[in-house]
Design an enzyme around this catalytic site. Structure first.
Site, PDB file in Angstrom:
ATOM      1  N   LYS A  18     -12.809 -26.728  24.438  1.00  0.00           N
ATOM      2  CA  LYS A  18     -13.371 -26.084  25.507  1.00  0.00           C
ATOM      3  C   LYS A  18     -14.689 -25.281  25.390  1.00  0.00           C
ATOM      4  O   LYS A  18     -15.524 -25.479  26.317  1.00  0.00           O
ATOM      5  CB  LYS A  18     -12.300 -25.397  26.473  1.00  0.00           C
ATOM      6  CG  LYS A  18     -11.293 -26.186  27.056  1.00  0.00           C
ATOM      7  CD  LYS A  18     -10.265 -25.503  28.005  1.00  0.00           C
ATOM      8  CE  LYS A  18      -9.254 -26.410  28.562  1.00  0.00           C
ATOM      9  NZ  LYS A  18      -8.634 -25.898  29.858  1.00  0.00           N
ATOM     10  N   ASP A  70     -10.923 -24.349  35.624  1.00  0.00           N
ATOM     11  CA  ASP A  70      -9.813 -23.815  35.306  1.00  0.00           C
ATOM     12  C   ASP A  70      -9.339 -22.737  36.203  1.00  0.00           C
ATOM     13  O   ASP A  70      -8.239 -22.605  36.661  1.00  0.00           O
ATOM     14  CB  ASP A  70      -9.812 -23.522  33.984  1.00  0.00           C
ATOM     15  CG  ASP A  70      -9.445 -24.550  33.029  1.00  0.00           C
ATOM     16  OD1 ASP A  70      -8.796 -25.589  33.392  1.00  0.00           O
ATOM     17  OD2 ASP A  70      -9.896 -24.818  31.811  1.00  0.00           O
ATOM     18  N   TYR A  85       2.508 -27.591  31.945  1.00  0.00           N
ATOM     19  CA  TYR A  85       3.070 -28.265  32.851  1.00  0.00           C
ATOM     20  C   TYR A  85       4.139 -29.368  32.241  1.00  0.00           C
ATOM     21  O   TYR A  85       4.772 -29.969  32.968  1.00  0.00           O
ATOM     22  CB  TYR A  85       2.336 -28.789  33.995  1.00  0.00           C
ATOM     23  CG  TYR A  85       1.190 -29.845  33.301  1.00  0.00           C
ATOM     24  CD1 TYR A  85       1.437 -31.371  33.222  1.00  0.00           C
ATOM     25  CD2 TYR A  85      -0.013 -29.618  32.911  1.00  0.00           C
ATOM     26  CE1 TYR A  85       0.507 -32.425  32.526  1.00  0.00           C
ATOM     27  CE2 TYR A  85      -1.054 -30.792  32.228  1.00  0.00           C
ATOM     28  CZ  TYR A  85      -0.611 -31.969  32.329  1.00  0.00           C
ATOM     29  OH  TYR A  85      -1.288 -32.887  31.671  1.00  0.00           O
ATOM     30  N   GLY A 117      -3.055 -14.994  24.966  1.00  0.00           N
ATOM     31  CA  GLY A 117      -4.051 -16.079  24.694  1.00  0.00           C
ATOM     32  C   GLY A 117      -5.467 -15.566  25.089  1.00  0.00           C
ATOM     33  O   GLY A 117      -5.789 -14.704  25.868  1.00  0.00           O
ATOM     34  N   ALA A 124      -9.146 -21.640  28.397  1.00  0.00           N
ATOM     35  CA  ALA A 124      -8.378 -21.641  29.511  1.00  0.00           C
ATOM     36  C   ALA A 124      -8.275 -19.990  29.888  1.00  0.00           C
ATOM     37  O   ALA A 124      -8.329 -19.661  31.127  1.00  0.00           O
ATOM     38  CB  ALA A 124      -6.941 -22.086  29.104  1.00  0.00           C
ATOM     39  N   GLY A 137      -8.338 -18.008  24.606  1.00  0.00           N
ATOM     40  CA  GLY A 137      -8.957 -19.410  24.265  1.00  0.00           C
ATOM     41  C   GLY A 137      -9.577 -19.599  25.467  1.00  0.00           C
ATOM     42  O   GLY A 137      -9.911 -18.844  26.537  1.00  0.00           O
TER      43      GLY A 137
END
Length: 275
Positions: free
Chosen positions: A66, A103, A219, A128, A132, A130
């Site tokens: 990303k 996102d 998911y 996190g 996302a 990153g």
């Protein structure tokens, strides 16, 4: 001529994006298809050159590309520029490759659907740092959530992300576990717990506040070990299906000008993954 779109990632076998977009193409009466492409980090530049040459109409980008994809695009829009991450690439009228980020908006849409009966108040913990996490953090702040706290295995990455946001803080994983009861919303944004990726939990949620909202953007599986433990500790848990569908719908709209049926798709993906 049939149009084609793709999703790039490593790993990619777990992605439900082809199922989602192919169904939306059919529902919209569009002559198009969507394919998964497994791209290793060291060949990302070659993959983008090939997609450009072969005429892909656009593609999605998932972990770990990303941020690293940005130098290979012609332009990034304001959403991707601010978040320094791209999850959607589309072509301009003159064929230029433009990176965008859906996102964050996708996550906030899913969160607001999940918490329609009760607004989430208080501090927010993001696990996190990153691509996302970046998208979600900026979208949360724009929507009025916060203050934001970040915890990440590599502390310097969390510090770098927090430096771009107002009223944001960095804490260690150990501190996060000890202070979990103070957060009204906890969001797990790493690949830990994803099928075909790393098993386990990013941290132990046993001290989570009762009725706090705990979200995992994974998911597949529908309930990660982390979500299961948080639910058993008394939290309200939300998996990544809603975010996945809403971010995909925003990408689909950029490619086609059509905003698809998200409610029906959330049910479809849930059934297929839960299968």
């Amino acid at each position: 001529m049939k149009r084609w779109y793709a999703v790039l990632g490593d790993p990619i076998a777990q992605s439900m994006s082809p199922v989602m977009h192919d169904q939306w193409f059919e529902e919209a009466g569009l002559n198009a298809t969507y394919i998964p492409i497994h791209v290793h980090a060291e060949t990302l530049d070659q993959a983008i050159a090939s997609l450009r040459t072969l005429g892909s109409g656009g593609w999605n980008v998932t972990v770990p590309h990303k941020q690293s994809i940005i130098p290979f695009l012609d332009e990034i829009d304001s959403s991707a520029k601010r978040m320094e991450a791209v999850n959607t690439v589309y072509r301009s009228d003159d064929g230029r490759l433009i990176g965008a980020n859906t996102d964050g908006r996708g996550f906030v849409k899913s969160l607001e659907e999940f918490t329609a009966d009760k607004h989430v108040a208080g501090p927010v913990l993001l696990i996190g740092a990153g691509g996302a996490a970046r998208g979600i953090a900026f979208a949360l702040q724009e929507a009025g959530y916060g203050p934001l706290y970040f915890t990440n295995r590599t502390v310097s990455k969390a510090q770098e992300l927090a430096s771009h946001l107002d009223d944001s803080h960095v804490i260690s994983t150990e501190e996060a576990e000890q202070q979990l009861g103070e957060f009204g919303l906890v969001i797990q944004t790493t690949t830990v717990g994803m099928n075909f990726a790393q098993a386990g939990m990013p941290l132990d949620p046993k001290h989570i506040a009762e009725n706090a909202v705990v979200a995992d953007i994974i998911y597949n599986p529908l309930e990660t070990e982390f979500l299961q433990a948080a639910r058993q500790a008394g939290a309200r848990t939300m998996n990544g299906v809603g975010m996945f569908v809403h971010q995909g719908a925003l990408a689909f709209e950029k490619w086609t000008g059509v905003y698809p049926d998200t409610k029906k798709m959330i049910d479809t993906i849930t059934m297929k993954v839960g299968g």
